[in-house]
Design an enzyme around this catalytic site. Structure first.
Site, short mmCIF file in Angstrom:
data_model
loop_
_atom_site.label_atom_id
_atom_site.label_comp_id
_atom_site.label_asym_id
_atom_site.label_seq_id
_atom_site.Cartn_x
_atom_site.Cartn_y
_atom_site.Cartn_z
N LYS A 146 0.86 -1.18 0.00
CA LYS A 146 0.00 0.00 0.00
C LYS A 146 0.90 1.23 0.00
O LYS A 146 1.80 1.35 0.84
CB LYS A 146 -0.90 0.01 1.23
CG LYS A 146 -1.71 1.29 1.42
CD LYS A 146 -2.42 1.32 2.76
CE LYS A 146 -1.48 1.49 3.93
NZ LYS A 146 -0.87 2.85 4.02
N PRO A 168 9.65 -5.09 3.62
CA PRO A 168 10.22 -4.73 4.92
C PRO A 168 9.12 -4.27 5.87
O PRO A 168 8.03 -3.86 5.45
CB PRO A 168 11.18 -3.59 4.58
CG PRO A 168 10.69 -3.04 3.28
CD PRO A 168 10.07 -4.18 2.54
N GLY A 213 1.80 -0.76 4.79
CA GLY A 213 0.60 -1.51 5.15
C GLY A 213 0.78 -3.01 5.14
O GLY A 213 -0.19 -3.75 4.94
N GLY A 272 1.35 -5.65 7.30
CA GLY A 272 0.55 -6.54 8.13
C GLY A 272 -0.92 -6.46 7.80
O GLY A 272 -1.62 -7.49 7.76
N SER A 273 -1.42 -5.25 7.56
CA SER A 273 -2.83 -5.09 7.21
C SER A 273 -3.13 -5.70 5.86
O SER A 273 -4.18 -6.33 5.65
CB SER A 273 -3.20 -3.60 7.21
OG SER A 273 -3.11 -3.06 8.52
N ASP A 303 -5.95 0.40 8.65
CA ASP A 303 -5.66 0.18 7.23
C ASP A 303 -6.44 -0.99 6.64
O ASP A 303 -6.35 -1.23 5.43
CB ASP A 303 -4.17 -0.07 7.01
CG ASP A 303 -3.36 1.22 6.97
OD1 ASP A 303 -3.95 2.30 6.75
OD2 ASP A 303 -2.13 1.16 7.15
#
Length: 269
Positions: free
Chosen positions: A15, A92, A98, A100-101, A126
């Site tokens: 994202k 990274p 974004g 993890g989301s 997010d």
């Protein structure tokens, strides 16, 4: 929304906040945002199959939890289902992309879950926009997501290998600004984007001065526009064509830096 390449492999796209205007602060401490969001043709990859195990590999697997702190597990639990997920962590983290989301949203798409807005926001601000995974204008604390028409953009993402705590960035934020204009004008989007802001860029640079070095390097490599994404430390540069972006990514492959050319809004004409 990015389709999986087969029945078990699902892209969790990066994202990118092309703009991020912080317009106010609520009584509960959350900030109101107005952000133009795009998604890249690169990201983490989830392999989903029957079962309930979560395994993580890939170049950025280190430090990603596999227990119930992981958003993938929490999202599947909120959906009332289980799956075995092998996460190939290619982005990274934390990086302002974004990750993890987007991973959690990809898992929800994989199982066809239809969580309500409140459940998504409970997982993270997010999640609504990452579930859409399409060009969007994100407002409020992340709960208002509206589709927008954006052309394909050629970009380079650069992360200098420095974690920037989101809390420290917001703590250093001084004041609020106006929202974006309501209408994205016709013509060259880079001219319009150049007049917009990421209000977190200055406080994040105060926390990690290397962000200024990344932005300068992107400009020196030929970017028509360079800006930080999200709360950092990843920055993006926009280039006139794929060849220019690829050449810049090679030039910016410094020790300790992660630099990748990509296409934003890849399904756009």
């Amino acid at each position: 929304m990015p389709p999986p390449s087969d029945g078990t492999r699902h892209l969790a796209p990066a994202k990118v906040n092309l703009t991020l205007h912080v317009t106010g602060r609520r009584a509960d401490g959350r900030h109101d945002l107005d952000s133009l969001v795009a998604f890249a043709d690169l990201g983490d990859v989830l392999h989903v199959s029957p079962g309930d195990a979560l395994t993580i590999d890939g170049p950025f697997a280190n430090g990603v939890p596999v227990d119930d702190r992981n958003l993938i597990r929490r999202a599947l639990a909120a959906a009332g289902t289980t799956r075995a997920v092998d996460l190939d962590k290619r982005l990274p983290h934390p990086a302002g992309l974004g990750g993890g989301s987007s991973d959690a949203a990809a898992a929800l798409r994989a199982v066809g879950a239809d969580l309500g807005l409140d459940a998504l926001m409970a997982l993270g601000a997010d999640l609504p926009v990452c579930l859409a995974a399409a060009p969007s204008r994100m407002r409020g604390a992340g709960e208002r997501v509206d589709p927008v028409a954006l052309p394909r953009l050629h970009a380079v993402l650069v992360n200098p290998g420095v974690a920037v705590p989101t809390g420290a960035v917001f703590a250093a934020l001084e004041g609020h600004g106006p929202p974006m204009p309501d209408v994205l004008p016709a013509g060259d989007p880079l001219d319009w984007l150049g007049g917009m802001r990421n209000d977190l860029q200055a406080p994040a640079t105060g926390v990690a001065s290397v962000i200024a070095d990344v932005l300068a390097a992107l400009t020196a490599a030929g970017a028509r526009l360079s800006r930080m994404s999200g709360s950092g430390a990843t920055c993006f540069g926009l280039f006139p064509d794929p060849a220019a972006a690829e050449a810049a990514a090679r030039r910016l492959d410094y020790p300790g830096w992660w630099a990748r050319a990509c296409t934003l809004n890849p399904s756009a004409p």
